[in-house]
Enzyme design. Structure first.
Site, short mmCIF file in Angstrom:
data_model
loop_
_atom_site.label_atom_id
_atom_site.label_comp_id
_atom_site.label_asym_id
_atom_site.label_seq_id
_atom_site.Cartn_x
_atom_site.Cartn_y
_atom_site.Cartn_z
N LYS A 171 46.59 -65.09 34.83
CA LYS A 171 45.37 -64.64 35.51
C LYS A 171 44.29 -64.44 34.46
O LYS A 171 44.24 -63.40 33.81
CB LYS A 171 45.56 -63.34 36.29
CG LYS A 171 44.35 -63.01 37.19
CD LYS A 171 44.13 -61.54 37.40
CE LYS A 171 43.29 -60.90 36.31
NZ LYS A 171 41.88 -61.36 36.26
N GLY A 202 41.52 -64.68 39.97
CA GLY A 202 41.42 -63.48 40.79
C GLY A 202 41.00 -62.28 39.98
O GLY A 202 40.86 -62.35 38.75
N ASP A 203 40.77 -61.16 40.65
CA ASP A 203 40.36 -59.95 39.96
C ASP A 203 41.57 -59.05 39.69
O ASP A 203 42.68 -59.32 40.13
CB ASP A 203 39.26 -59.21 40.73
CG ASP A 203 39.70 -58.77 42.13
OD1 ASP A 203 40.92 -58.67 42.38
OD2 ASP A 203 38.82 -58.52 42.97
N GLU A 246 47.09 -55.22 24.52
CA GLU A 246 46.09 -55.28 23.43
C GLU A 246 44.79 -54.78 24.02
O GLU A 246 44.18 -55.44 24.87
CB GLU A 246 45.97 -56.73 22.90
CG GLU A 246 45.27 -56.82 21.56
CD GLU A 246 43.77 -56.97 21.70
OE1 GLU A 246 43.07 -55.95 21.45
OE2 GLU A 246 43.31 -58.05 22.04
N CYS A 280 37.07 -56.46 20.38
CA CYS A 280 37.75 -55.17 20.36
C CYS A 280 38.00 -54.66 18.95
O CYS A 280 38.13 -53.46 18.74
CB CYS A 280 39.07 -55.26 21.12
SG CYS A 280 40.09 -56.67 20.64
N GLU A 384 33.94 -46.84 22.87
CA GLU A 384 33.73 -48.25 22.60
C GLU A 384 32.52 -48.74 23.41
O GLU A 384 32.47 -48.57 24.63
CB GLU A 384 34.98 -49.04 22.99
CG GLU A 384 34.92 -50.50 22.62
CD GLU A 384 36.21 -51.24 22.93
OE1 GLU A 384 36.59 -52.14 22.16
OE2 GLU A 384 36.85 -50.91 23.96
#
Length: 480
Positions: A171, A202-203, A246, A280, A384
């Protein structure tokens, strides 16, 4: 307009059960360039069933068979690198030069590294007591990847899963479906057996949650926000599946007075702004020894002023837009919070860059921004931001630098600049982060990537990334 209205399931493109769609927007103008159909739990069920059926035979293939498939995938991917680069620029706004040289190239780099890893991998080993340990594929894997490094993260999950003998359902981020579609086409062209790799758009709340909860999925590998990673872990807990995460980061960049200040500060600013700050492991907290702090501020201001922002479809070393309106609004909100808290602003601030051409006026471009004298009590130190925003603060001693660097909920990467090798090694040992950069040098393809604390668990890349997809089985030696 590009229309993505089929999912790759069981070796074929199939119509989805769902009819829900969402627009594909290009960040440089905000214009719609396509439409993607979003799946549902029924689509996930079909994809998992295909993967489960394929696992029976694929898990028993030889290492040589899997290596041949990966080598063929490398040939196919190399031939379609420009297609990948153009797709990434269109869907998430990475400048085309970066898309070619870094974004698309990262997928190929990881593929080559995993081929080398699999070649060296021993599927069985004898223990000192004579028992035999075998390393076997864990099963059907659910893989969820983000929008900010789309092919990089697909490669770091799909390739080791297939190398290990697992089957999978991918996904990708619903915001970056173009590159994922291309990857599925490459898998098909490379000749992987039907059902080994499956793609469902999809979400998170629908497809992502259905994958995480599915009883026939043995492992979930997720890259994204810490909040979403926590949700994946909760959803996966009921079926006791393995979860590799992660997640976010707030990486420190510690610069001592004996470093090459001009080079390291300039490099640190550019590294923070790279990919428009949407990485990230970006070094978003710059800690500078107090004796050279004022000079570092001047260097940082100049570096930020020189940072070009522009059209991602044009070649060059500029940065592009943020990837969507929500991300733009978040970055603006965080800058405003910094200003409201009285955090001193060195350069940048709210709004779009002033020199954008008219055709980019509706794009999601942010101003490269630096705050200074930031303390651990301030929001910008702790949260962040995921945009081109750097915070700077001074330190007096090595011990203080370590304490400040480790004062975060995250622990993905840490950066060190010093001319003293012994100090660099002490710092590398003391910093609570999964990856260490020293004097501008990072690690390479094939090395493990992942973090401590709320930056996740498990590792991606090379031997450690392959082992995440393997189970351990032990047996005695045969005797009649």
């Amino acid at each position: 307009m590009i229309v993505l209205n089929e999912f790759y399931i069981g070796g074929d493109w199939q119509a989805p059960d769902s009819s829900q769609t969402m627009p594909i927007l290009t960040p440089s103008t905000g214009a719609q360039v396509g439409q993607v159909t979003l799946g549902n739990a029924q689509d996930v069920d079909r994809a998992v069933a295909a993967a489960q059926a394929a696992f029976v035979s694929y898990s028993m293939t030889t290492k040589d068979t899997r290596l041949a498939l990966l080598h063929r995938l490398a040939e196919v991917m190399q031939a379609r690198m420009e297609d990948l680069a153009q797709a990434i620029t269109t869907e998430m706004g990475a400048p085309i030069t970066m898309s070619r040289e870094v974004q698309a190239a990262s997928g190929f780099g990881h593929l080559e590294a995993f081929i080398a890893t699999l070649e060296a991998h021993q599927e069985e080993e004898a223990l000192t007591n004579g028992d035999i340990v075998s390393h076997e594929p864990i099963g059907v894997c659910g893989l969820i990847t983000p929008w900010n490094w789309p092919i990089n993260q697909i490669a770091l999950k799909v390739i080791p899963a297939l190398a290990a003998g697992c089957t999978c359902v991918l996904k990708p981020s619903e915001h970056t479906p173009l590159s994922a579609q291309l990857f599925a086409e490459m898998i098909h062209e490379a000749g992987f057996p039907p059902g080994v790799f499956n793609l469902v758009f999809g979400d998170g709340p629908s497809v992502g949650a259905a994958l995480s909860r599915h009883k026939d999925v043995a492992m979930m590998s997720f890259t994204g926000s810490t909040r979403a990673g926590s949700a994946v872990s909760r959803d996966a807990a009921e079926t006791i599946k393995r979860v590799a995460l992660e997640l976010g980061g707030k990486s420190p960049n510690v610069i001592f007075a004996d470093a090459d200040l001009e080079a390291r500060v300039t490099e640190g600013v550019r590294e923070c702004f790279d990919n428009t700050g949407q990485s990230c492991n970006a070094p978003t907290r710059m800690l500078v020894e107090r004796s050279v702090y004022d000079r570092a501020l001047d260097i940082a201001r100049s570096a930020a002023a020189a940072q070009a922002v522009g059209d991602p479809h044009q070649e060059g070393d500029h940065i592009g837009p943020l990837f969507d309106q929500l991300q733009y609004d978040r970055v603006q909100r965080m800058i405003q919070i910094g200003m409201d808290e009285g955090t001193p602003l060195l350069i940048g601030g709210l709004g779009r860059p002033e020199d954008l051409p008219a055709e980019l006026a509706q794009g999601w471009f942010a101003r490269p921004t630096i705050f200074f004298d930031v303390t651990p009590e301030m929001t910008l130190w702790r949260e962040e931001i995921f945009g081109p925003v750097l915070v700077m603060t001074p330190f007096d001693t090595e011990a203080e630098a370590i304490a400040l660097a480790n004062d975060t909920d995250y622990g993905l990467d840490a950066y060190i600049s010093t001319g003293d090798e012994a100090r660099a090694l002490r710092m590398a040992r003391a910093l609570r982060a999964g990856g260490i950069h020293i004097n501008g040098r990072a690690t390479d393809y094939g090395s493990p990537f992942g973090g401590f604390k709320q930056s996740g668990n498990g590792r991606e890349g090379g031997r450690f990334g392959l082992e995440d997809f393997l189970e351990v089985k032990v047996r005695p030696p045969f005797s009649a």
